[in-house]
Design a protein around this motif. Sequence first.
Motif, PDB file in Angstrom:
ATOM      1  N   ILE A  55       0.816  -1.209   0.000  1.00  0.00           N
ATOM      2  CA  ILE A  55       0.000   0.000   0.000  1.00  0.00           C
ATOM      3  C   ILE A  55       0.856   1.269   0.000  1.00  0.00           C
ATOM      4  CG2 ILE A  55      -1.704   1.328   1.309  1.00  0.00           C
ATOM      5  CD1 ILE A  55      -2.859  -1.017  -0.257  1.00  0.00           C
ATOM      6  N   PRO A  56       1.902   1.361   0.856  1.00  0.00           N
ATOM      7  CA  PRO A  56       2.773   2.545   0.751  1.00  0.00           C
ATOM      8  C   PRO A  56       3.379   2.702  -0.646  1.00  0.00           C
ATOM      9  CG  PRO A  56       3.224   1.368   2.783  1.00  0.00           C
ATOM     10  CD  PRO A  56       2.302   0.499   1.985  1.00  0.00           C
ATOM     11  N   LEU A  57       3.733   1.570  -1.276  1.00  0.00           N
ATOM     12  CA  LEU A  57       4.323   1.623  -2.609  1.00  0.00           C
ATOM     13  C   LEU A  57       3.315   2.126  -3.642  1.00  0.00           C
ATOM     14  CD1 LEU A  57       6.635   0.929  -4.608  1.00  0.00           C
ATOM     15  CD2 LEU A  57       5.591  -1.332  -4.805  1.00  0.00           C
ATOM     16  N   VAL A  58       2.112   1.532  -3.652  1.00  0.00           N
ATOM     17  CA  VAL A  58       1.085   1.932  -4.612  1.00  0.00           C
ATOM     18  C   VAL A  58       0.746   3.404  -4.439  1.00  0.00           C
ATOM     19  CG1 VAL A  58      -1.334   1.623  -5.266  1.00  0.00           C
ATOM     20  CG2 VAL A  58       0.099  -0.372  -4.841  1.00  0.00           C
ATOM     21  N   PHE A  59       0.531   3.817  -3.205  1.00  0.00           N
ATOM     22  CA  PHE A  59       0.113   5.191  -2.935  1.00  0.00           C
ATOM     23  C   PHE A  59       1.158   6.193  -3.406  1.00  0.00           C
ATOM     24  CE2 PHE A  59      -0.439   8.835   0.022  1.00  0.00           C
ATOM     25  CZ  PHE A  59      -1.719   9.203  -0.371  1.00  0.00           C
ATOM     26  N   THR A  60       2.407   5.975  -3.028  1.00  0.00           N
ATOM     27  CA  THR A  60       3.457   6.944  -3.371  1.00  0.00           C
ATOM     28  C   THR A  60       3.796   6.922  -4.860  1.00  0.00           C
ATOM     29  OG1 THR A  60       5.109   5.301  -2.667  1.00  0.00           O
ATOM     30  CG2 THR A  60       4.513   7.023  -1.086  1.00  0.00           C
ATOM     31  N   THR A  61       3.814   5.731  -5.482  1.00  0.00           N
ATOM     32  CA  THR A  61       4.156   5.672  -6.910  1.00  0.00           C
ATOM     33  C   THR A  61       3.084   6.349  -7.764  1.00  0.00           C
ATOM     34  OG1 THR A  61       3.200   3.435  -7.004  1.00  0.00           O
ATOM     35  CG2 THR A  61       5.584   3.615  -6.840  1.00  0.00           C
ATOM     36  N   ILE A  62       1.813   6.160  -7.403  1.00  0.00           N
ATOM     37  CA  ILE A  62       0.742   6.803  -8.165  1.00  0.00           C
ATOM     38  C   ILE A  62       0.793   8.317  -7.974  1.00  0.00           C
ATOM     39  CG2 ILE A  62      -1.750   7.111  -8.328  1.00  0.00           C
ATOM     40  CD1 ILE A  62      -0.923   4.634  -9.703  1.00  0.00           C
ATOM     41  N   VAL A  63       0.937   8.773  -6.735  1.00  0.00           N
ATOM     42  CA  VAL A  63       0.985  10.216  -6.469  1.00  0.00           C
ATOM     43  C   VAL A  63       2.146  10.856  -7.230  1.00  0.00           C
ATOM     44  CG1 VAL A  63       1.417  11.976  -4.715  1.00  0.00           C
ATOM     45  CG2 VAL A  63      -0.152  10.103  -4.217  1.00  0.00           C
ATOM     46  N   VAL A  64       3.331  10.278  -7.087  1.00  0.00           N
ATOM     47  CA  VAL A  64       4.520  10.835  -7.742  1.00  0.00           C
ATOM     48  C   VAL A  64       4.414  10.699  -9.261  1.00  0.00           C
ATOM     49  CG1 VAL A  64       7.015  10.598  -8.017  1.00  0.00           C
ATOM     50  CG2 VAL A  64       5.988  10.446  -5.730  1.00  0.00           C
ATOM     51  N   GLY A  65       3.936   9.528  -9.729  1.00  0.00           N
ATOM     52  CA  GLY A  65       3.823   9.312 -11.166  1.00  0.00           C
ATOM     53  C   GLY A  65       2.858  10.276 -11.820  1.00  0.00           C
ATOM     54  N   VAL A  66       1.672  10.452 -11.232  1.00  0.00           N
ATOM     55  CA  VAL A  66       0.679  11.380 -11.782  1.00  0.00           C
ATOM     56  C   VAL A  66       1.197  12.810 -11.740  1.00  0.00           C
ATOM     57  CG1 VAL A  66      -1.608  12.394 -11.410  1.00  0.00           C
ATOM     58  CG2 VAL A  66      -1.310   9.921 -11.303  1.00  0.00           C
ATOM     59  N   ALA A  67       1.810  13.182 -10.626  1.00  0.00           N
ATOM     60  CA  ALA A  67       2.334  14.542 -10.486  1.00  0.00           C
ATOM     61  C   ALA A  67       3.397  14.831 -11.541  1.00  0.00           C
ATOM     62  CB  ALA A  67       2.905  14.752  -9.087  1.00  0.00           C
ATOM     63  N   ASN A  68       4.297  13.879 -11.775  1.00  0.00           N
ATOM     64  CA  ASN A  68       5.348  14.075 -12.769  1.00  0.00           C
ATOM     65  C   ASN A  68       4.785  14.143 -14.182  1.00  0.00           C
ATOM     66  OD1 ASN A  68       7.357  14.130 -10.859  1.00  0.00           O
ATOM     67  ND2 ASN A  68       7.861  11.953 -11.040  1.00  0.00           N
ATOM     68  N   LEU A  69       3.796  13.284 -14.464  1.00  0.00           N
ATOM     69  CA  LEU A  69       3.182  13.300 -15.789  1.00  0.00           C
ATOM     70  C   LEU A  69       2.422  14.602 -16.033  1.00  0.00           C
ATOM     71  CD1 LEU A  69       1.843   9.638 -15.922  1.00  0.00           C
ATOM     72  CD2 LEU A  69       3.706  10.573 -17.284  1.00  0.00           C
ATOM     73  N   GLN A  70       1.667  15.033 -15.020  1.00  0.00           N
ATOM     74  CA  GLN A  70       0.902  16.268 -15.143  1.00  0.00           C
ATOM     75  C   GLN A  70       1.828  17.467 -15.311  1.00  0.00           C
ATOM     76  OE1 GLN A  70      -2.250  16.262 -15.420  1.00  0.00           O
ATOM     77  NE2 GLN A  70      -2.860  18.401 -15.218  1.00  0.00           N
ATOM     78  N   GLU A  71       2.977  17.390 -14.622  1.00  0.00           N
ATOM     79  CA  GLU A  71       3.946  18.485 -14.682  1.00  0.00           C
ATOM     80  C   GLU A  71       4.470  18.682 -16.097  1.00  0.00           C
ATOM     81  OE1 GLU A  71       7.627  19.940 -11.846  1.00  0.00           O
ATOM     82  OE2 GLU A  71       7.332  17.814 -12.197  1.00  0.00           O
ATOM     83  N   HIS A  72       4.546  17.563 -16.848  1.00  0.00           N
ATOM     84  CA  HIS A  72       5.032  17.644 -18.228  1.00  0.00           C
ATOM     85  C   HIS A  72       3.887  17.560 -19.232  1.00  0.00           C
ATOM     86  CE1 HIS A  72       8.586  16.183 -15.916  1.00  0.00           C
ATOM     87  NE2 HIS A  72       9.216  17.024 -16.711  1.00  0.00           N
ATOM     88  N   ASN A  73       2.655  17.823 -18.759  1.00  0.00           N
ATOM     89  CA  ASN A  73       1.471  17.811 -19.620  1.00  0.00           C
ATOM     90  C   ASN A  73       1.291  16.476 -20.333  1.00  0.00           C
ATOM     91  OD1 ASN A  73       0.823  20.567 -19.075  1.00  0.00           O
ATOM     92  ND2 ASN A  73       2.448  21.169 -20.488  1.00  0.00           N
ATOM     93  N   GLN A  74       1.567  15.374 -19.624  1.00  0.00           N
ATOM     94  CA  GLN A  74       1.500  14.057 -20.251  1.00  0.00           C
ATOM     95  C   GLN A  74       0.414  13.163 -19.676  1.00  0.00           C
ATOM     96  OE1 GLN A  74       5.538  12.681 -19.623  1.00  0.00           O
ATOM     97  NE2 GLN A  74       6.028  13.031 -21.760  1.00  0.00           N
ATOM     98  N   ILE A  75      -0.273  13.605 -18.627  1.00  0.00           N
ATOM     99  CA  ILE A  75      -1.212  12.711 -17.961  1.00  0.00           C
ATOM    100  C   ILE A  75      -2.304  12.226 -18.908  1.00  0.00           C
ATOM    101  CG2 ILE A  75      -2.593  14.641 -17.077  1.00  0.00           C
ATOM    102  CD1 ILE A  75      -1.984  11.234 -15.384  1.00  0.00           C
ATOM    103  N   HIS A  76      -2.810  13.117 -19.762  1.00  0.00           N
ATOM    104  CA  HIS A  76      -3.879  12.714 -20.684  1.00  0.00           C
ATOM    105  C   HIS A  76      -3.355  11.698 -21.693  1.00  0.00           C
ATOM    106  CE1 HIS A  76      -7.483  12.936 -23.115  1.00  0.00           C
ATOM    107  NE2 HIS A  76      -6.745  13.200 -24.174  1.00  0.00           N
TER     108      HIS A  76
END
Length: 414
Positions: A55-76
């Motif tokens: 659970i700590p792994l899933v939570f942190t990887t999703i938060v960090v992954g989404v944040a990094n993707l959104q930061e580079h306009n890649q989430i969509h």
Amino acid sequence: MPSLNVQIFISAVLGLIVGGLVTQLGDDSVLRADILYSTGLLGSIFIDLLKMVLIPLVFTTIVVGVANLQEHNQIHKVWTRTLAFFVLTMGLAMTVSLVAMNIFHVGEGMHLSMFQDAMANYEHKKLTPSEFLVQFLHHIFQNPFSALAKGEVLPVVVFAMFLGVALIVSGERSKNILNLFKEFLDLVMRMIGWIMKLAPLGIFALLLKLVATQNSELLTTLIEFIVLIIGTTLFHGIVVLPSLLYIFTKKSPLWFWRGSREALVTAFATSSSTATLPVTLRCAEQHLHVRKDIAGFVVPLGATLNMDGTALYEAAAALFVANLAGIDLSLGQQLIVFVTAMIASMGAPGIPSAGMVTMILVLQSVGLPVEAIAILLPIDRLLDTVRTAVNVQGDMISSLVVQELVLKTEEKSA
């Protein structure tokens, strides 16, 4: 000292061999009881350690992954391509399954009355498709603290995605919090490295107990179904998925298997895509060189939504039960099984034999007797090993394909 991959492979082979030898001991053997107790304890400790960091792994990887993707306009870009590829691979898996069942007609000539005792002792809760949809949506949108405490992966994934986007929308005010999540993720990955040192022992114990506790009489009775499921699942894992990998990325299947075997063996031994998730992420990022932001988004999401092996199994099992009951499913009914199996497999938690729970919905969708699910319970643990390995394989291939598609989009826009 052999590498961890070599140690895991050797342990898996030894577990299968020793498990076969243990089956030769009588059920009343004290030695057999002691071996099963010891291996059960060791295997449970290994799985519990993986679940501890899950659970700590899933939570942190999703938060960090989404944040990094959104930061580079890649989430969509990542989100749409990920879901599209998930649907493609699961659709192909079920197509392979239904075609094979229509060719070989496994289960014809047998009768449900052969398993009347097993069916009489099975209890089930009936769900209509609409009730299943309501229950599924209710499950994914819930109190995040409750989901974190209970270890429910899908609600954690959904909340982490919202939080990752919220951190980026907040801008500089949330930068320190995002950095904290990144540091915490590094600590979790370090812990996973420690746990993986126990992987050879854990996998040896799990496979030994699996082989030693199978019901040989029922395995013989249902051998055709077992061979078909294993054969079609391996076909999807050895032919279909590697072909998609090569078509989209030009990567060699041998290159992929060398980089992913640690996760595939762990998935085979644990029969749990969520328990294997720490190892899957490690292989994707370190061995297959998938970017952390993409792997951190695609792999955890795939562990809950991308279930190629489960979808294949549920579709085949529905037709198998129909053959046992003497029911000839029309093409339209088989298409209903196709769609329902895809939805049900997406709703199945990544734990051993989870597909048996959602199988009820698939059987009900075309009016098949849900009591027949009891026929599959004794052999499900064996079949679960192969389909979980293919589920995990699909997650890693998805991350590679999505990365390639995103990179091509970036090159075109550059």
